[in-house]
Write a protein that holds these residues in place. Sequence first.
Motif, PDB file in Angstrom:
ATOM      1  N   MET A   1     -10.101  -5.865  -8.887  1.00  0.00           N
ATOM      2  CA  MET A   1     -10.325  -6.740  -7.740  1.00  0.00           C
ATOM      3  C   MET A   1     -11.771  -7.226  -7.773  1.00  0.00           C
ATOM      4  SD  MET A   1     -10.352  -5.519  -3.787  1.00  0.00           S
ATOM      5  CE  MET A   1      -8.932  -4.476  -4.081  1.00  0.00           C
ATOM      6  N   PHE A  13     -11.010  -5.338   7.828  1.00  0.00           N
ATOM      7  CA  PHE A  13     -10.248  -4.173   8.319  1.00  0.00           C
ATOM      8  C   PHE A  13     -11.154  -3.129   8.970  1.00  0.00           C
ATOM      9  CE2 PHE A  13      -6.946  -6.166   5.729  1.00  0.00           C
ATOM     10  CZ  PHE A  13      -5.962  -6.223   6.706  1.00  0.00           C
ATOM     11  N   MET A  25      -1.258   0.023  15.374  1.00  0.00           N
ATOM     12  CA  MET A  25      -0.203  -0.470  14.474  1.00  0.00           C
ATOM     13  C   MET A  25       0.972   0.491  14.378  1.00  0.00           C
ATOM     14  SD  MET A  25      -2.109  -2.569  11.447  1.00  0.00           S
ATOM     15  CE  MET A  25      -3.595  -1.595  11.260  1.00  0.00           C
ATOM     16  N   HIS A  29       4.766  -0.765  13.719  1.00  0.00           N
ATOM     17  CA  HIS A  29       5.333  -0.546  12.387  1.00  0.00           C
ATOM     18  C   HIS A  29       6.304   0.636  12.304  1.00  0.00           C
ATOM     19  CE1 HIS A  29       1.489  -2.664  10.672  1.00  0.00           C
ATOM     20  NE2 HIS A  29       2.287  -3.474  11.317  1.00  0.00           N
ATOM     21  N   GLY A  52      -3.035   2.047   1.532  1.00  0.00           N
ATOM     22  CA  GLY A  52      -3.348   1.163   2.666  1.00  0.00           C
ATOM     23  C   GLY A  52      -2.944   1.867   3.945  1.00  0.00           C
ATOM     24  N   TRP A  57      -1.453   7.284  10.651  1.00  0.00           N
ATOM     25  CA  TRP A  57      -0.269   7.801  11.362  1.00  0.00           C
ATOM     26  C   TRP A  57       0.907   8.065  10.427  1.00  0.00           C
ATOM     27  CZ3 TRP A  57       4.043   4.805  10.982  1.00  0.00           C
ATOM     28  CH2 TRP A  57       3.854   3.465  10.628  1.00  0.00           C
ATOM     29  N   ASP A  75      -7.307   4.036   1.723  1.00  0.00           N
ATOM     30  CA  ASP A  75      -7.521   2.704   2.304  1.00  0.00           C
ATOM     31  C   ASP A  75      -8.859   2.153   1.841  1.00  0.00           C
ATOM     32  OD1 ASP A  75      -5.971   1.246   4.894  1.00  0.00           O
ATOM     33  OD2 ASP A  75      -7.989   0.515   4.462  1.00  0.00           O
ATOM     34  N   LEU A  76      -8.861   0.834   1.685  1.00  0.00           N
ATOM     35  CA  LEU A  76     -10.075   0.133   1.283  1.00  0.00           C
ATOM     36  C   LEU A  76     -11.137   0.170   2.375  1.00  0.00           C
ATOM     37  CD1 LEU A  76     -10.735  -1.663  -1.171  1.00  0.00           C
ATOM     38  CD2 LEU A  76      -9.910  -3.607   0.154  1.00  0.00           C
ATOM     39  N   GLY A  99     -10.514   3.821  -1.007  1.00  0.00           N
ATOM     40  CA  GLY A  99     -10.236   3.287  -2.337  1.00  0.00           C
ATOM     41  C   GLY A  99      -9.304   2.102  -2.272  1.00  0.00           C
ATOM     42  N   GLY A 100      -9.386   1.269  -3.300  1.00  0.00           N
ATOM     43  CA  GLY A 100      -8.528   0.089  -3.398  1.00  0.00           C
ATOM     44  C   GLY A 100      -7.376   0.375  -4.343  1.00  0.00           C
ATOM     45  N   VAL A 101      -6.274  -0.304  -4.093  1.00  0.00           N
ATOM     46  CA  VAL A 101      -5.092  -0.069  -4.910  1.00  0.00           C
ATOM     47  C   VAL A 101      -5.293  -0.589  -6.341  1.00  0.00           C
ATOM     48  CG1 VAL A 101      -3.831  -2.194  -4.399  1.00  0.00           C
ATOM     49  CG2 VAL A 101      -2.584  -0.050  -4.606  1.00  0.00           C
ATOM     50  N   VAL A 117       2.773   0.449   3.662  1.00  0.00           N
ATOM     51  CA  VAL A 117       3.347  -0.281   4.804  1.00  0.00           C
ATOM     52  C   VAL A 117       2.390  -1.382   5.252  1.00  0.00           C
ATOM     53  CG1 VAL A 117       4.017  -0.065   7.247  1.00  0.00           C
ATOM     54  CG2 VAL A 117       4.766   1.653   5.584  1.00  0.00           C
ATOM     55  N   GLU A 118       2.894  -2.597   5.217  1.00  0.00           N
ATOM     56  CA  GLU A 118       2.162  -3.771   5.739  1.00  0.00           C
ATOM     57  C   GLU A 118       0.765  -3.920   5.118  1.00  0.00           C
ATOM     58  OE1 GLU A 118       4.010  -6.170   6.757  1.00  0.00           O
ATOM     59  OE2 GLU A 118       2.837  -6.515   8.571  1.00  0.00           O
ATOM     60  N   SER A 119       0.684  -3.694   3.842  1.00  0.00           N
ATOM     61  CA  SER A 119      -0.614  -3.786   3.182  1.00  0.00           C
ATOM     62  C   SER A 119      -0.560  -4.676   1.935  1.00  0.00           C
ATOM     63  CB  SER A 119      -1.089  -2.369   2.793  1.00  0.00           C
ATOM     64  OG  SER A 119      -2.287  -2.404   2.077  1.00  0.00           O
ATOM     65  N   TRP A 123      -3.313  -7.404  -0.980  1.00  0.00           N
ATOM     66  CA  TRP A 123      -3.903  -6.990  -2.249  1.00  0.00           C
ATOM     67  C   TRP A 123      -4.289  -8.220  -3.058  1.00  0.00           C
ATOM     68  CZ3 TRP A 123       0.431  -3.031  -3.971  1.00  0.00           C
ATOM     69  CH2 TRP A 123       0.492  -2.002  -3.021  1.00  0.00           C
TER      70      TRP A 123
END
Length: 238
Positions: A1, A13, A25, A29, A52, A57, A75-76, A99-101, A117-119, A123
């Motif tokens: 990235m 974020f 969220m 979600h 992400g 939760w 999560d980033l 961390g990033g995916v 979920v919802e991420s 990307w």
Amino acid sequence: MSDLSSEQLRTEFNRWAEAGRGEGMEHDHLPITLPVVDLMQLRPTDNVLDAGCGAGWLSRLLAEQVPEGRVIGMDLSDEMVRRARKNYSDLSHVMFVVGGVDEIPWEGEFFDKAVSVESAYYWPDPARGLREIFRVLRGGGSAWILINYYRDNPHCHQWEKLLPVPTKLLSADAWAQLFRDAGFADVAHRRIVDPTPAPEVYTGRWFRDAAQLRAFRQEGALLVSGVRPTFGQTEARG
Ligand SMILES: C[S@@+](CC[C@H](N)C(=O)[O-])C[C@H]1O[C@@H](n2cnc3c(N)ncnc32)[C@H](O)[C@@H]1O
């Protein structure tokens, strides 16, 4: 990235996290995530990646199902991770990492399941993210990507203009192809309908009106899944 896109996402974020939207969220979600957790068929010893993870939760829900395994929420956004750590510091087999995916800070072949979920439409390079998820899964492990923003649901297309960060509006078939290109087998996609009744009047900014929100929920979220083949099985890598 690229550093720039990663920095842009982190800044945005972090802002969401500071406004309490990470925790918020869960309400939106959860109805589409619970069926996914069922489909994942978690075993008590599974190691699970929540990519992400936001405010954590879902990692907490997963942790209940894998008491002898581990859950890593990644999560980033460092602010999301800070809150997730604070929210769930009592769970000894859950860890939250920044961390990033695109470059998952974890050893290869560690996880039995990976969920996001919802991420994924945020990307910057979904192909690379899926290759990374493939790398950290064990043979026989599975990946589960759930998104509300995808080309086949016309009732979410306006989000592109409402979100202040770049997004990827891919079709279900395009996501499935990315899974196969990353090496996954048994790739499937399906819709997860949100059973939450729409309000009579909608005053938010994500949908035109209550009728569009209802239509959006009826279309459902997109769930794409695939399995990392075990050694000896033919991999679909092209
Ligand atoms: C809409 S929120 C969803 C959070 C959480 N999964 C939930 O359902 O509450 C999207 C999350 O994905 C994270 N994210 C976006 N791009 C990412 C990337 N490339 N790698 C890791 N996390 C990312 C964001 O920081 C944000 O916390």
